[in-house]
Scaffold this active site. Structure first.
Site, mmCIF file in Angstrom:
data_model
loop_
_atom_site.group_PDB
_atom_site.id
_atom_site.type_symbol
_atom_site.label_atom_id
_atom_site.label_comp_id
_atom_site.label_asym_id
_atom_site.label_seq_id
_atom_site.Cartn_x
_atom_site.Cartn_y
_atom_site.Cartn_z
ATOM 1 N N PHE A 132 -3.480 -6.652 20.955
ATOM 2 C CA PHE A 132 -3.560 -5.503 20.150
ATOM 3 C C PHE A 132 -2.195 -4.600 20.433
ATOM 4 O O PHE A 132 -1.590 -4.765 21.590
ATOM 5 C CB PHE A 132 -4.582 -4.618 21.033
ATOM 6 N N ASP A 201 -7.916 -6.547 29.148
ATOM 7 C CA ASP A 201 -8.474 -5.438 28.143
ATOM 8 C C ASP A 201 -9.663 -5.848 27.838
ATOM 9 O O ASP A 201 -9.750 -6.894 27.001
ATOM 10 C CB ASP A 201 -7.197 -5.213 27.336
ATOM 11 N N TYR A 226 -14.700 4.407 22.752
ATOM 12 C CA TYR A 226 -15.475 4.695 21.486
ATOM 13 C C TYR A 226 -15.778 3.470 20.716
ATOM 14 O O TYR A 226 -16.418 3.769 19.535
ATOM 15 C CB TYR A 226 -14.177 5.692 20.753
ATOM 16 N N LYS A 227 -15.652 2.337 21.204
ATOM 17 C CA LYS A 227 -16.066 1.332 20.158
ATOM 18 C C LYS A 227 -17.628 0.895 20.668
ATOM 19 O O LYS A 227 -18.530 1.685 20.280
ATOM 20 C CB LYS A 227 -15.151 -0.116 20.594
ATOM 21 N N ARG A 373 -12.424 -7.672 8.537
ATOM 22 C CA ARG A 373 -13.256 -7.937 9.391
ATOM 23 C C ARG A 373 -14.188 -7.211 9.616
ATOM 24 O O ARG A 373 -14.510 -6.139 9.440
ATOM 25 C CB ARG A 373 -12.083 -7.184 10.860
HETATM 26 C C1 PLP Z 1 -9.229 -0.132 20.600
HETATM 27 C C2 PLP Z 1 -8.198 -0.683 21.731
HETATM 28 C C3 PLP Z 1 -7.367 0.103 22.150
HETATM 29 C C4 PLP Z 1 -7.416 1.569 22.153
HETATM 30 O O1 PLP Z 1 -6.450 1.968 22.901
HETATM 31 P P1 PLP Z 1 -6.430 3.794 22.960
HETATM 32 O O2 PLP Z 1 -5.180 4.031 23.660
HETATM 33 O O3 PLP Z 1 -7.427 4.225 23.843
HETATM 34 O O4 PLP Z 1 -6.184 4.178 21.538
HETATM 35 C C5 PLP Z 1 -6.492 -0.729 23.232
HETATM 36 N N1 PLP Z 1 -6.490 -1.950 23.462
HETATM 37 C C6 PLP Z 1 -7.359 -2.779 22.560
HETATM 38 C C7 PLP Z 1 -7.457 -4.219 22.828
HETATM 39 C C8 PLP Z 1 -8.206 -2.054 21.684
HETATM 40 O O5 PLP Z 1 -9.144 -2.890 21.014
#
Ligand code: PLP
Length: 414
Positions: A132, A201, A226-227, A373
């Protein structure tokens, strides 16, 4: 397939939980892996926090008392509720800041720990290309300060790249684009054998599949609110530090909320002894209020049951895709035990296909350059939704709907 879907729904032990979420009429929501649905209990909890705790309680709400809501402990309290979902002890998790900021704190803490214990100074943060973006960018930020060295290696080479320079192995458990899972146990062991620490993560895992951080002996973890945890847009994230590291923990964002006694207003920083050290500024109470509702609901459903249903949903969706005569290029692992709660398909026109689906009320998302997705948040989706979504997808192709010009224009957020 719709008949079979209805039978599966009738036999689904989680079917009643859908009513605890607001799922808009006419929408099949296949994007709970990006922004989870609103729990129906959230608006009332928010109204209570705003009108009673803030409106009437004012600063008294920082303390826990008759009038007080205990805001001061809220980050730790919500963290403790997240802990059982990820195989952690309550005092090892805190809800605070964003995933990005938590990555910065924990990567820095790992580097500082390595500097204390190592005979040579390890500076390499090892991750994979295509992780990510924010995860990779956060390494680059530290690199630009001369504090870290970024090393990216394809997943099949990660073990071989674990040499004496590696301070930290930092990976996302379930890949955001493909859903592919890492073997947390094997990689954590390999990293430890090589003298490296490990940061997982869990953004695409928490609330959808079981994770056992202490079972695999992980050092650090972060995850998203938030997911699958349904904490609402921009919900606070969480961070985990294994208990054995609390004594050596040093993170550089030394704000007053991470102080051992913030309200002593001392000139010198003294880190809180526990996980509270990871806080920096004042906790986002309203965000934590919404997150707490989502976490409680997901915990009530239970992560094992959620995982079982998520696998069954995605397998049934693939069955429906086949029965509609569609031949799609699946980039997620075919075996549902090897993927997170999503299916990703590669197609040159993935963007337009996604837009055509959204116009039909089937909300998935597009990930650059060519991935459609579809996420299967098991708490509120039905097998019937799978059958309907597959039929919509088939019709988008049969009627060449995706070729319409309006589906080619891109918005900022895809
Ligand atoms: C959604 C997501 C994030 C989100 O990061 P924020 O800083 O909270 O916006 C980070 N890493 C991964 C792998 C994600 O899927």
């Amino acid at each position: 397939m719709i008949e079979k879907a209805r039978e599966l729904d009738a036999a689904d032990p989680l079917s009643a939980f859908r009513a605890r979420f607001h799922v808009p009429d006419g929408v099949i929501y296949l994007d709970g892996n990006s922004l989870g649905c609103l729990p129906k209990a959230t608006p009332a909890a928010m109204a209570h926090a705003v009108e009673r705790e803030w409106g009437d309680g004012l600063i008294r709400s920082w303390n826990a008392s008759e009038l007080g809501a205990g805001w001061f402990e809220m980050g730790s309290r919500v963290g403790a509720r997240i802990a059982p979902l990820i195989g952690a002890q309550p005092q090892e998790v805190i809800a605070t800041d964003t995933v990005s900021t938590n990555l910065f704190k924990l990567i820095s803490a790992a580097l500082a720990m390595q500097a204390q214990t190592g005979t040579t100074r390890r500076k390499v943060i090892l991750s994979e290309p295509g992780n990510f973006p924010t995860d990779i960018y956060m390494i680059q930020g530290l690199e630009s300060q001369g504090l870290a060295t970024r090393r990216l290696a394809p997943r099949e080479h990660l073990m071989a790249e674990l040499d004496d320079d590696v301070a930290l192995l930092m990976l996302t458990h379930a890949h955001y684009k493909t859903g592919e899972l890492f073997d947390m146990d094997a990689l954590t062991k390999a990293a430890h054998d090589a003298g490296a620490l490990v940061l997982w993560d869990l953004s695409h895992s928490t609330g959808a599949l079981p994770v056992d951080l202490n079972g695999v002996n992980a050092d650090f973890a972060v995850g998203c609110g938030y997911k699958y945890l349904c904490g609402g847009p921009g919900a606070p994230a969480f961070a985990f530090v294994a208990q054995r590291h609390h004594g050596d923990l040093k993170q550089p964002l030394t704000g007053w909320f991470g102080h051992a006694r913030p309200f002593a207003f001392l000139d010198d920083y003294e880190a809180a002894p526990g996980i509270e050290q990871l806080q920096c500024g004042t906790s986002p109470i309203l965000g934590l209020t919404a997150l707490e509702v989502g976490v409680d609901l997901i915990a009530e459903i239970g992560v094992e049951r959620l995982h079982q249903k998520s696998r069954a949903l995605s397998e049934f969706f693939l069955e429906c895709v086949l029965s509609n005569g569609l031949d799609l290029d699946l980039v997620s692992p075919r075996d549902s035990s090897e993927r997170g709660s999503q299916l990703s398909f590669r197609h040159d026109n993935a963007y337009a296909i996604c837009q055509a689906l959204i116009a039909r009320g089937v909300i998935g998302d597009f990930r650059d350059p060519d991935i459609l997705r579809l996420g299967f948040a098991p708490a509120y989706l039905r097998f019937e939704d799978m059958a309907d979504a597959a039929r919509h997808l088939a019709e988008v192709f049969e009627r060449s709907e995706w070729q319409r010009p309006e589906f080619a224009a891109r918005s900022a957020v895809t």
